[in-house]
Design a protein around this motif. Sequence first.
Motif, PDB file in Angstrom:
ATOM      1  N   MET A  72     111.984 -16.282 -48.946  1.00 52.35           N
ATOM      2  CA  MET A  72     111.067 -16.758 -47.917  1.00 52.35           C
ATOM      3  C   MET A  72     109.704 -17.129 -48.527  1.00 52.35           C
ATOM      4  O   MET A  72     109.064 -18.112 -48.119  1.00 52.35           O
ATOM      5  CB  MET A  72     110.882 -15.673 -46.847  1.00 52.35           C
ATOM      6  N   ASP A  73     109.297 -16.317 -49.497  1.00 53.75           N
ATOM      7  CA  ASP A  73     107.983 -16.569 -50.121  1.00 53.75           C
ATOM      8  C   ASP A  73     108.012 -17.846 -50.942  1.00 53.75           C
ATOM      9  O   ASP A  73     107.010 -18.562 -51.056  1.00 53.75           O
ATOM     10  CB  ASP A  73     107.625 -15.354 -50.983  1.00 53.75           C
ATOM     11  N   ALA A  74     109.155 -18.221 -51.485  1.00 57.59           N
ATOM     12  CA  ALA A  74     109.268 -19.420 -52.318  1.00 57.59           C
ATOM     13  C   ALA A  74     109.467 -20.682 -51.479  1.00 57.59           C
ATOM     14  O   ALA A  74     109.238 -21.796 -51.958  1.00 57.59           O
ATOM     15  CB  ALA A  74     110.421 -19.248 -53.300  1.00 57.59           C
ATOM     16  N   ASP A  75     109.852 -20.497 -50.264  1.00 60.55           N
ATOM     17  CA  ASP A  75     110.118 -21.665 -49.396  1.00 60.55           C
ATOM     18  C   ASP A  75     108.783 -22.109 -48.763  1.00 60.55           C
ATOM     19  O   ASP A  75     108.126 -21.322 -48.055  1.00 60.55           O
ATOM     20  CB  ASP A  75     111.120 -21.264 -48.316  1.00 60.55           C
ATOM     21  N   ILE A  76     108.360 -23.450 -48.998  1.00 59.28           N
ATOM     22  CA  ILE A  76     107.066 -23.931 -48.521  1.00 59.28           C
ATOM     23  C   ILE A  76     107.115 -24.271 -47.044  1.00 59.28           C
ATOM     24  O   ILE A  76     106.084 -24.457 -46.379  1.00 59.28           O
ATOM     25  CB  ILE A  76     106.610 -25.163 -49.349  1.00 59.28           C
ATOM     26  N   ASN A  77     108.353 -24.348 -46.535  1.00 57.34           N
ATOM     27  CA  ASN A  77     108.497 -24.721 -45.140  1.00 57.34           C
ATOM     28  C   ASN A  77     108.410 -23.509 -44.204  1.00 57.34           C
ATOM     29  O   ASN A  77     108.365 -23.672 -42.976  1.00 57.34           O
ATOM     30  CB  ASN A  77     109.848 -25.431 -44.920  1.00 57.34           C
ATOM     31  N   VAL A  78     108.411 -22.352 -44.776  1.00 55.03           N
ATOM     32  CA  VAL A  78     108.364 -21.133 -43.970  1.00 55.03           C
ATOM     33  C   VAL A  78     106.930 -20.770 -43.690  1.00 55.03           C
ATOM     34  O   VAL A  78     106.074 -20.878 -44.567  1.00 55.03           O
ATOM     35  CB  VAL A  78     109.080 -19.965 -44.693  1.00 55.03           C
ATOM     36  N   THR A  79     106.669 -20.359 -42.477  1.00 53.61           N
ATOM     37  CA  THR A  79     105.294 -20.018 -42.105  1.00 53.61           C
ATOM     38  C   THR A  79     104.885 -18.744 -42.784  1.00 53.61           C
ATOM     39  O   THR A  79     105.706 -17.933 -43.238  1.00 53.61           O
ATOM     40  CB  THR A  79     105.193 -19.832 -40.590  1.00 53.61           C
ATOM     41  N   LYS A  80     103.598 -18.572 -42.811  1.00 51.34           N
ATOM     42  CA  LYS A  80     103.022 -17.375 -43.438  1.00 51.34           C
ATOM     43  C   LYS A  80     103.427 -16.121 -42.677  1.00 51.34           C
ATOM     44  O   LYS A  80     103.639 -15.061 -43.258  1.00 51.34           O
ATOM     45  CB  LYS A  80     101.516 -17.528 -43.496  1.00 51.34           C
ATOM     46  N   ALA A  81     103.579 -16.247 -41.380  1.00 47.99           N
ATOM     47  CA  ALA A  81     103.944 -15.077 -40.572  1.00 47.99           C
ATOM     48  C   ALA A  81     105.362 -14.622 -40.911  1.00 47.99           C
ATOM     49  O   ALA A  81     105.643 -13.419 -41.012  1.00 47.99           O
ATOM     50  CB  ALA A  81     103.846 -15.428 -39.094  1.00 47.99           C
ATOM     51  N   ASP A  82     106.262 -15.540 -41.100  1.00 55.09           N
ATOM     52  CA  ASP A  82     107.639 -15.164 -41.444  1.00 55.09           C
ATOM     53  C   ASP A  82     107.705 -14.529 -42.821  1.00 55.09           C
ATOM     54  O   ASP A  82     108.479 -13.568 -43.042  1.00 55.09           O
ATOM     55  CB  ASP A  82     108.538 -16.394 -41.410  1.00 55.09           C
ATOM     56  N   VAL A  83     106.862 -15.052 -43.731  1.00 53.66           N
ATOM     57  CA  VAL A  83     106.835 -14.449 -45.071  1.00 53.66           C
ATOM     58  C   VAL A  83     106.332 -13.020 -45.004  1.00 53.66           C
ATOM     59  O   VAL A  83     106.856 -12.099 -45.636  1.00 53.66           O
ATOM     60  CB  VAL A  83     105.985 -15.303 -46.032  1.00 53.66           C
ATOM     61  N   GLU A  84     105.291 -12.806 -44.192  1.00 55.66           N
ATOM     62  CA  GLU A  84     104.728 -11.446 -44.056  1.00 55.66           C
ATOM     63  C   GLU A  84     105.762 -10.506 -43.431  1.00 55.66           C
ATOM     64  O   GLU A  84     105.890  -9.346 -43.831  1.00 55.66           O
ATOM     65  CB  GLU A  84     103.470 -11.518 -43.198  1.00 55.66           C
ATOM     66  N   LYS A  85     106.467 -11.038 -42.457  1.00 55.09           N
ATOM     67  CA  LYS A  85     107.483 -10.198 -41.817  1.00 55.09           C
ATOM     68  C   LYS A  85     108.583  -9.836 -42.796  1.00 55.09           C
ATOM     69  O   LYS A  85     109.054  -8.675 -42.824  1.00 55.09           O
ATOM     70  CB  LYS A  85     108.066 -10.965 -40.628  1.00 55.09           C
ATOM     71  N   ALA A  86     108.989 -10.751 -43.635  1.00 52.62           N
ATOM     72  CA  ALA A  86     110.025 -10.465 -44.636  1.00 52.62           C
ATOM     73  C   ALA A  86     109.533  -9.462 -45.663  1.00 52.62           C
ATOM     74  O   ALA A  86     110.280  -8.596 -46.138  1.00 52.62           O
ATOM     75  CB  ALA A  86     110.465 -11.749 -45.315  1.00 52.62           C
ATOM     76  N   ARG A  87     108.222  -9.595 -46.009  1.00 51.87           N
ATOM     77  CA  ARG A  87     107.667  -8.636 -46.985  1.00 51.87           C
ATOM     78  C   ARG A  87     107.656  -7.233 -46.403  1.00 51.87           C
ATOM     79  O   ARG A  87     107.992  -6.265 -47.066  1.00 51.87           O
ATOM     80  CB  ARG A  87     106.254  -9.093 -47.357  1.00 51.87           C
ATOM     81  N   GLN A  88     107.262  -7.100 -45.141  1.00 48.93           N
ATOM     82  CA  GLN A  88     107.209  -5.776 -44.520  1.00 48.93           C
ATOM     83  C   GLN A  88     108.645  -5.158 -44.410  1.00 48.93           C
ATOM     84  O   GLN A  88     108.833  -3.961 -44.618  1.00 48.93           O
ATOM     85  CB  GLN A  88     106.600  -5.884 -43.138  1.00 48.93           C
ATOM     86  N   GLN A  89     109.586  -6.062 -44.105  1.00 52.13           N
ATOM     87  CA  GLN A  89     110.974  -5.567 -44.014  1.00 52.13           C
ATOM     88  C   GLN A  89     111.467  -5.082 -45.362  1.00 52.13           C
ATOM     89  O   GLN A  89     112.149  -4.044 -45.442  1.00 52.13           O
ATOM     90  CB  GLN A  89     111.890  -6.677 -43.500  1.00 52.13           C
ATOM     91  N   ALA A  90     111.094  -5.775 -46.423  1.00 47.51           N
ATOM     92  CA  ALA A  90     111.505  -5.358 -47.773  1.00 47.51           C
ATOM     93  C   ALA A  90     110.866  -4.028 -48.144  1.00 47.51           C
ATOM     94  O   ALA A  90     111.505  -3.135 -48.735  1.00 47.51           O
ATOM     95  CB  ALA A  90     111.160  -6.432 -48.793  1.00 47.51           C
ATOM     96  N   GLN A  91     109.604  -3.867 -47.800  1.00 44.11           N
ATOM     97  CA  GLN A  91     108.933  -2.597 -48.081  1.00 44.11           C
ATOM     98  C   GLN A  91     109.594  -1.434 -47.318  1.00 44.11           C
ATOM     99  O   GLN A  91     109.735  -0.327 -47.843  1.00 44.11           O
ATOM    100  CB  GLN A  91     107.457  -2.725 -47.714  1.00 44.11           C
TER     101      GLN A  91
END
Length: 553
Positions: free
Chosen positions: A158-177
């Motif tokens: 998600m972090d590497a995909d430029i089409n994904v919003t910042k909110a989705d990236v943050e949500k994926a990061r929190q889920q990984a943590q």
Amino acid sequence: MSWGTELWDQFENLEKHTQWGIDFVERYTKFVKERSEIELNYAKQIRNLSKKYQPKKNAKEEEENKYTWCRAFFTSLNELNDYAGQHELIAENMTSQIIAELTRYIQDLKSERKSHFQDGRKAQQHIENSWKQLEQCKRNFERACKEADRAQQHFEKMDADINVTKADVEKARQQAQLRHQMAADCKSEYSNYLQKFNQEQTEHYHTLIPNIFQKIQEMEERRIERLGESMKTFAEVDRQILPIVGKCLDGMTKAAESIEPKTDSAQVVESYKSGFEPPGDVEFEDYGQAMKRTASETSLTNSRPDVKADKSSKGKSKLFFFKKNKGANPEDFSHLPPEQRRKKLQAKIDDINKDIQKEMDQRDALTKMKDVYVKNPQMGDPSSVDPRLAEIGQHIDKLQAELQKFEGWLAEVEGRMPTRSESSHRQSVVYETQNSTPPTNNSCAQDRESPDGSYTEEQSSELQPKVQTDPEFDEFEEEMLPTIGTCKALYPFEGQNEGTLALVEGEVLFVIEEDKGDGWTRVRRNEEEEGYVPTSYVEVFLDSNAKGLYLWD
């Protein structure tokens, strides 16, 4: 060597082995029980055998007890009965000392074994549950790690995909943590439970199970030791009776050694000696000389006309016969030979003397009691003893009269006992001299009456059959007795005495009554002539098929 360390993983085999051990004890107990039953049955059969061959309570027992070999056998039977009692003792001791004890021990053993294996199963179940819990923690940790890796990969994508919003990236990061945190918690739980399981496993296999198995081992060793003690007792119970059995066998041996052939041979003489002298030589008869024969000595052919000459006196032509007492012997034992009669009379006199002495002892005791009552009236009435004293006195008088009677008979027998020097010709109960003269009226008048009322000659009192003087026996016997066989005359016999029948050597007669022990046999020549002849003068042929036949049929 401990079961807990060496057999830590053989719980089921130990369970089977200990159960087999208990089954073995039960099997051994059954073996001892069957052995006990065998001993009881053997003792019973031995007792029955001993009882079967014991002497019966009759006159034959008295006869058998005269001989040492009979007494030895009866003693052996008594020892055999004691021998059977020892086998009963074996059965009793086996029942009380082995069977009963092992039965109680088996129940205790089963309870103890059940308790130990219940503890073992609980420990085994606990360690198995701990292992399952550890496996569950391990799988949870493994699943958490995999989910954390997938969450991390998703975040990086998600972090590497430029089409994904910042909110989705943050949500994926929190889920990984979050997944990484859960994996860390599972790891910590798995690590802690693993440490706990290792401690429990160490305690289970090095402390708990060894202790339980050690108790089972001790229980099994006690079982084996107890079984060995029972086997030892099994032998000792048998060994304990050996001294008594040895004494029984020694008693049998001693009884066998007490047999005295010479004594028994002498006893045969004592039992059957008649006191008569053996017959003397038979005189030569010169048939070339004219012989005077009486009518009774003539042949059967010559005697027939005389018999048929007077049919009107058919009843009177029969001889006077004395009737023998069947089922009862004369009181004076006159039916016995002189020597046996003397012994019987002497034994009777001894018995009477014992009875007299007993009565006199009772009379003396009552007399002393009466004297005590006279001196001390408070103890009793002296007159109360008088009836008993009078009764005893009468009994003593009766016994003394009976004693005198038997002593008289004994003196008569001892006075008539023949000696070897007194006779050189036939003097037995079954022999008479060939040339004896017929008795005259004077000789009959000189006859002495014996105690039983029969008349015998003074010189040969035991040589002739007795004739009853009772009027009821003076009548002729009208009933004709059946024949029971035949006999052949071996020697001539004059038959001069009343009740006897003359014999011609070689003639055949019918037997109508056997010898009853007095030396005479009753025979019949024809319908008119019958009487007694000496048993030793004839050869008797008894024939059941001839019973009821008559010579004139």
